[in-house]
Design a protein around this motif. Structure first.
Motif, short mmCIF file in Angstrom:
data_model
loop_
_atom_site.label_atom_id
_atom_site.label_comp_id
_atom_site.label_asym_id
_atom_site.label_seq_id
_atom_site.Cartn_x
_atom_site.Cartn_y
_atom_site.Cartn_z
N VAL A 77 0.81 -1.21 0.00
CA VAL A 77 0.00 0.00 0.00
C VAL A 77 0.86 1.28 0.00
CG1 VAL A 77 -0.35 0.11 2.50
CG2 VAL A 77 -2.06 1.06 0.99
N VAL A 78 1.95 1.27 0.72
CA VAL A 78 2.79 2.47 0.81
C VAL A 78 3.41 2.80 -0.54
CG1 VAL A 78 4.86 3.47 1.89
CG2 VAL A 78 3.21 2.21 3.29
N SER A 79 4.00 1.82 -1.22
CA SER A 79 4.59 2.12 -2.53
C SER A 79 3.50 2.50 -3.53
CB SER A 79 5.44 0.96 -3.03
OG SER A 79 4.68 -0.20 -3.19
N GLY A 80 2.32 1.94 -3.40
CA GLY A 80 1.20 2.33 -4.27
C GLY A 80 0.83 3.79 -4.08
N ILE A 81 0.78 4.22 -2.85
CA ILE A 81 0.47 5.63 -2.55
C ILE A 81 1.57 6.54 -3.09
CG2 ILE A 81 0.29 7.31 -0.66
CD1 ILE A 81 -1.24 5.03 0.88
N GLY A 132 -11.97 3.62 -2.83
CA GLY A 132 -10.69 3.61 -2.10
C GLY A 132 -10.76 2.72 -0.87
N THR A 133 -11.88 2.76 -0.19
CA THR A 133 -12.06 1.90 0.98
C THR A 133 -11.93 0.43 0.58
OG1 THR A 133 -13.46 3.54 2.08
CG2 THR A 133 -13.66 1.26 2.84
N GLU A 134 -12.61 0.06 -0.51
CA GLU A 134 -12.51 -1.33 -0.99
C GLU A 134 -11.07 -1.66 -1.39
OE1 GLU A 134 -14.86 -3.72 -0.92
OE2 GLU A 134 -16.07 -2.21 0.10
N GLY A 135 -10.43 -0.74 -2.11
CA GLY A 135 -9.07 -0.98 -2.57
C GLY A 135 -8.08 -1.12 -1.44
N PHE A 136 -8.14 -0.23 -0.46
CA PHE A 136 -7.21 -0.32 0.66
C PHE A 136 -7.51 -1.52 1.55
CE2 PHE A 136 -6.37 4.44 0.17
CZ PHE A 136 -5.13 4.24 -0.40
N ALA A 137 -8.76 -1.93 1.64
CA ALA A 137 -9.10 -3.12 2.42
C ALA A 137 -8.45 -4.36 1.81
CB ALA A 137 -10.62 -3.28 2.50
N ARG A 148 -10.66 5.76 6.46
CA ARG A 148 -9.88 6.91 6.96
C ARG A 148 -8.73 7.24 6.01
NH1 ARG A 148 -10.35 4.55 12.06
NH2 ARG A 148 -8.26 3.68 11.87
N LEU A 149 -8.04 6.19 5.57
CA LEU A 149 -6.89 6.40 4.67
C LEU A 149 -7.35 6.99 3.34
CD1 LEU A 149 -3.87 6.14 4.27
CD2 LEU A 149 -4.25 3.79 3.47
N THR A 150 -8.48 6.53 2.84
CA THR A 150 -9.00 7.08 1.58
C THR A 150 -9.35 8.55 1.73
OG1 THR A 150 -9.89 4.92 0.97
CG2 THR A 150 -10.80 6.85 -0.17
N ILE A 151 -10.02 8.91 2.81
CA ILE A 151 -10.36 10.32 3.02
C ILE A 151 -9.09 11.15 3.17
CG2 ILE A 151 -11.45 11.94 4.64
CD1 ILE A 151 -13.63 9.72 5.06
N CYS A 152 -8.10 10.62 3.86
CA CYS A 152 -6.81 11.30 3.99
C CYS A 152 -6.18 11.51 2.60
CB CYS A 152 -5.90 10.47 4.89
SG CYS A 152 -4.26 11.17 5.14
N ALA A 183 0.51 7.79 7.06
CA ALA A 183 -0.78 7.38 7.61
C ALA A 183 -1.06 5.92 7.29
CB ALA A 183 -1.91 8.28 7.06
N ALA A 184 -0.70 5.49 6.08
CA ALA A 184 -0.90 4.08 5.71
C ALA A 184 -0.04 3.18 6.59
CB ALA A 184 -0.54 3.89 4.22
N ARG A 185 1.22 3.57 6.81
CA ARG A 185 2.10 2.77 7.69
C ARG A 185 1.50 2.67 9.09
NH1 ARG A 185 5.98 6.12 5.36
NH2 ARG A 185 7.12 5.06 3.70
N ALA A 186 0.98 3.79 9.59
CA ALA A 186 0.39 3.79 10.93
C ALA A 186 -0.85 2.90 10.99
CB ALA A 186 0.04 5.22 11.35
N GLU A 187 -1.70 2.96 9.97
CA GLU A 187 -2.91 2.13 9.94
C GLU A 187 -2.52 0.65 9.84
OE1 GLU A 187 -5.77 3.02 10.73
OE2 GLU A 187 -6.14 5.06 10.04
N LEU A 188 -1.50 0.34 9.05
CA LEU A 188 -1.04 -1.05 8.94
C LEU A 188 -0.48 -1.55 10.27
CD1 LEU A 188 0.63 -0.95 5.43
CD2 LEU A 188 -1.35 -2.34 6.06
N ALA A 189 0.30 -0.70 10.94
CA ALA A 189 0.88 -1.08 12.23
C ALA A 189 -0.22 -1.30 13.27
CB ALA A 189 1.88 -0.02 12.70
#
Length: 192
Positions: A77-81, A132-137, A148-152, A183-189
């Motif tokens: 997800v991080v490299s995608g962002i 985005g929610t579906e994709g990040f899930a 949250r990540l999508t809205i961010c 934010a993605a790293r934090a959500e993953l952690a």
């Protein structure tokens, strides 16, 4: 070259992205679309407002595909962002800071003055958040964290576009991309 209606929609999308809704006249649209003036009212009997609504909705759905094209194939997800924000910055530079997001441009102009166009932009943003929610899930985030990540991402991207276009510099997109990646790293952690 496409049919006349498609040419009008494509030309309008480009002009709205560059000049905004109020900054784009019907004459400009038909000239850019190489279409007769009467074709606007033939295809869009509601005039510029109906045309604007269709452009917002069709352009908005095209932008949903960017997630699948840029983030979904990434190894994480991080490299995608990071790829997503880099591509946005590259597009701005390649177009002389003219091509940003037509949805945000129109939304900023009409949110208080044109209810049909406000609804169209709201529908598009809602669709982006859902996609985005579906994709990040799919990357293993909970639905709440993915939302949250999508809205961010959306708010950071749109705000960065405003600064980049004004300053003629892509620093804001770099910073926004870094913040969304963090934010993605934090959500993953948090979800581990």
């Amino acid at each position: 070259m496409g049919n006349t209606k498609e040419r009008i929609l494509d030309a309008s999308a480009e002009l709205f992205r560059r000049n905004g809704y109020t900054g784009t006249g019907l004459k400009q649209i038909v000239t850019a679309a190489n279409a007769p003036f009467g074709s606007i009212y033939h295809f869009f009997p509601g005039g510029k407002e109906q045309l604007g609504e269709e452009v917002v909705r069709s352009s908005g759905m095209t932008y949903v595909q960017l997630f699948d094209a840029l983030i979904a194939p990434a190894p994480d997800v991080v490299s995608g962002i990071e790829t997503f924000f880099t591509a946005a910055a590259d597009t701005l530079v390649e177009t002389g800071y003219a091509d940003a997001c037509p949805i945000a441009t129109v939304a900023l102009e009409v949110a208080s003055t044109n209810e049909p166009l406000r609804r169209a932009t709201a529908d598009v943003f809602t669709a982006w958040i859902a996609a985005g929610t579906e994709g990040f899930a799919r990357f293993g985030l909970s639905r709440e964290a993915a939302r949250r990540l999508t809205i961010c991402l959306v708010t950071s991207l749109e705000g960065a576009f405003v600064l980049c276009r004004s300053l003629r510099d892509t620093e804001a997109l770099k910073v926004a991309g870094d913040v969304v990646a963090a934010a993605a790293r934090a959500e993953l952690a948090a979800s581990s």
